[in-house]
Every structure is written in C-alpha cells, then in structure tokens.
Motif scaffolding. Structure first.
Motif, mmCIF file in Angstrom:
data_model
loop_
_atom_site.group_PDB
_atom_site.id
_atom_site.type_symbol
_atom_site.label_atom_id
_atom_site.label_comp_id
_atom_site.label_asym_id
_atom_site.label_seq_id
_atom_site.Cartn_x
_atom_site.Cartn_y
_atom_site.Cartn_z
ATOM 1 N N SER A 30 1.608 -4.637 4.130
ATOM 2 C CA SER A 30 1.372 -3.405 3.157
ATOM 3 C C SER A 30 1.463 -3.781 1.421
ATOM 4 O O SER A 30 2.761 -4.594 1.224
ATOM 5 N N GLY A 31 0.809 -3.552 0.811
ATOM 6 C CA GLY A 31 0.171 -3.805 -0.761
ATOM 7 C C GLY A 31 0.113 -5.598 -1.187
ATOM 8 O O GLY A 31 -0.291 -5.691 -2.562
ATOM 9 N N GLN A 32 0.056 -6.343 0.104
ATOM 10 C CA GLN A 32 -0.306 -7.523 0.265
ATOM 11 C C GLN A 32 -1.787 -8.405 0.189
ATOM 12 O O GLN A 32 -2.210 -7.143 0.837
ATOM 13 N N ASP A 41 5.587 -10.046 -3.184
ATOM 14 C CA ASP A 41 6.278 -8.907 -2.633
ATOM 15 C C ASP A 41 7.000 -8.066 -4.068
ATOM 16 O O ASP A 41 7.041 -6.727 -3.864
ATOM 17 N N GLU A 58 3.209 -4.390 -7.975
ATOM 18 C CA GLU A 58 3.704 -2.603 -7.790
ATOM 19 C C GLU A 58 1.868 -2.459 -8.048
ATOM 20 O O GLU A 58 0.836 -3.120 -8.222
ATOM 21 N N SER A 92 -1.390 -1.337 -5.089
ATOM 22 C CA SER A 92 -2.003 -1.917 -4.341
ATOM 23 C C SER A 92 -3.372 -2.475 -4.335
ATOM 24 O O SER A 92 -3.411 -1.966 -4.998
ATOM 25 N N TYR A 148 -5.663 -2.113 -2.101
ATOM 26 C CA TYR A 148 -6.535 -1.268 -1.140
ATOM 27 C C TYR A 148 -6.171 0.110 -1.804
ATOM 28 O O TYR A 148 -5.259 0.615 -2.179
ATOM 29 N N ASN A 191 -3.005 0.850 2.646
ATOM 30 C CA ASN A 191 -2.636 -0.474 3.116
ATOM 31 C C ASN A 191 -2.765 -0.320 4.710
ATOM 32 O O ASN A 191 -2.932 -0.905 5.135
ATOM 33 N N ASN A 238 -10.396 -3.009 0.389
ATOM 34 C CA ASN A 238 -10.159 -3.981 -0.439
ATOM 35 C C ASN A 238 -10.645 -4.294 -1.834
ATOM 36 O O ASN A 238 -11.028 -4.715 -1.703
#
Length: 241
Positions: free
Chosen positions: A22-24, A59, A62, A64, A66, A69, A91
């Motif tokens: 999540s968030g990457q 990580d 801050e 995202s 997306y 996510n 994305n």
C-alpha cells in the motif's frame, strides 16, 4: 474471455511484488522474452521514462500515487464490446491502470494497454485514456473519468505530483518527507472541437471557454460556483439542454 483480457493488458508485463504494498509505486518488468519491444512501448510507454518515474519506493513517502491503494472490481470494454470483469487500481502519478483477473494476493498485476478504444467501467462511471490540452495549452495524455456524456462531455482527472524529501539545513528548520500530493482537475469536450480542454474553475473562465453568454447568466441567476463539482455538473447539463 481471459485471453481477451490478457491481450488488452499486454499480459506479459508483470509488476514486481513490492509494488503490491500500500502506498508504494509498482515496478514493471518484462515477463516473457517473446513479448516484442513494440508491444512493451505500446502498453507502457517509454521504458526509460517509466523507470525514472517509478524510482520512489521508500516506505517513508507520505501520500499515495493511487486513487485507492486497494483493487476494486470493474469491467473492461473495447469500444462497445464487453471484454470481461477485472480488478483494478489507478496509479494516477504514472497514468497507469493496474489490473488483476482475480483479487487474490497471489494474482499477477498487469499494466493495461493505453489504447483509446479501451474503457474501464466501475460504479457506473467510465474511465479511458485521452489526449487533453491543459490550461497552459500543453498537450498530454491522461486517464479521464466521464462524468457527463452529451454534446458537451465533462471529465474528471486525478492529478498527482511528487515532491522529494528535504533535509533540514539546521536545527531551527524541520526536514520534510517525500510526498505524493493529489488534486482534481476537470476537462470539457465541446461539440466538434476535436480536443478536450482543461476547465479553469471560475464562472468567467468556463463561460469564455464555451463562448456562451447564457451560461454566465445561468450561473449568476442560480448562484452557482463551478469550483464546486455539483455546480459544475449543473453548468454542463445546462449546456446540453
């Protein structure tokens, strides 16, 4: 059916497993040597450009890239033909639609081909890849969600920027983390205009864009402000009457 989905996804492009976090941001790599360079470029754009954009996997970042996510259910269409059900996430930073044929953690993540005949439909809304003109007259490509269909078409676009981390120069100044920031843009396709223009969210600007004095009068009489999405929808519906 699955074969058609795989074709649309150019399914030999797989996402590295860390991209599921999540968030990457996902990393794309060719999965099978039989896939030609032409298909890679058609599906994903410039490989060098993608690698540059995707080099942000810390990580501590801050925000995202997306819209969400998690993967959500949707349906793929090629023109008016239904292709099949998939799971997707957008994305927005890289302007990619990542899809899976099942929603299991083990399912391969594929990159959807940037073919303008492909539509992704979810929650009654259609998303497709379009060429647009921004407020500075720059031409770019983006995934747009269709809000209103008609002579005047209204689109919504999630715009994501990335800011590098900044170390504090001294003890009196705080360091700032790397961050994805999201904002919303709107675009209008006018009848026979052969282009999709970004809407500058002021009553005066949208009236100038469409060249319609009656619209300006309608907005004033109904005390509408197009900075508000609901009011913007009312304005475009007025144009379509």
């Amino acid at each position: 059916m699955k074969k058609n989905i795989a074709f649309l996804a150019c399914s030999l492009l797989f996402v590295g497993t860390y991209g599921q976090t999540s968030g990457q941001v996902a990393t794309y790599t060719p999965g099978v040597a039989a896939l030609t360079n032409g298909l890679v470029l058609n599906a994903m754009g410039s490989i060098e450009d993608k690698l540059n954009k995707l080099d942000y996997t810390d990580d501590s970042i801050e925000g995202s890239p997306y819209m969400s996510n998690t993967f959500a259910p949707g349906q793929l269409y090629y023109g008016d033909e239904a292709v099949g059900d998939i799971y997707y996430r957008h994305n927005a930073y890289n302007e990619e639609i990542e899809i899976k044929q099942t929603n299991s953690e083990a399912a391969s993540i594929l990159g959807l081909s940037k073919d303008k005949n492909i539509r992704l439909v979810a929650n009654g809304k259609s998303m497709s890849f379009k060429t647009v003109v921004d407020k500075n007259e720059n031409t770019k490509n983006a995934y747009l969600m269709l809000l209103i269909d008609g002579d005047y078409k209204l689109y919504k676009h999630l715009y994501v920027t990335f800011k590098e981390a900044k170390r504090a120069e001294n003890s009196l100044v705080k360091s700032t983390p790397a961050k994805f920031s999201q904002s919303t843009q709107y675009f209008l396709e006018k009848p026979s205009a052969n282009r999709i223009d970004q809407i500058e969210l002021s009553n005066k600007k949208i009236a100038q864009l469409v060249g319609n004095n009656e619209l300006n009068k309608f907005l004033k009489e109904n005390k509408l402000k197009v900075k508000n999405e609901n009011d913007l929808i009312k304005a475009v519906n007025f144009l379509n009457e």
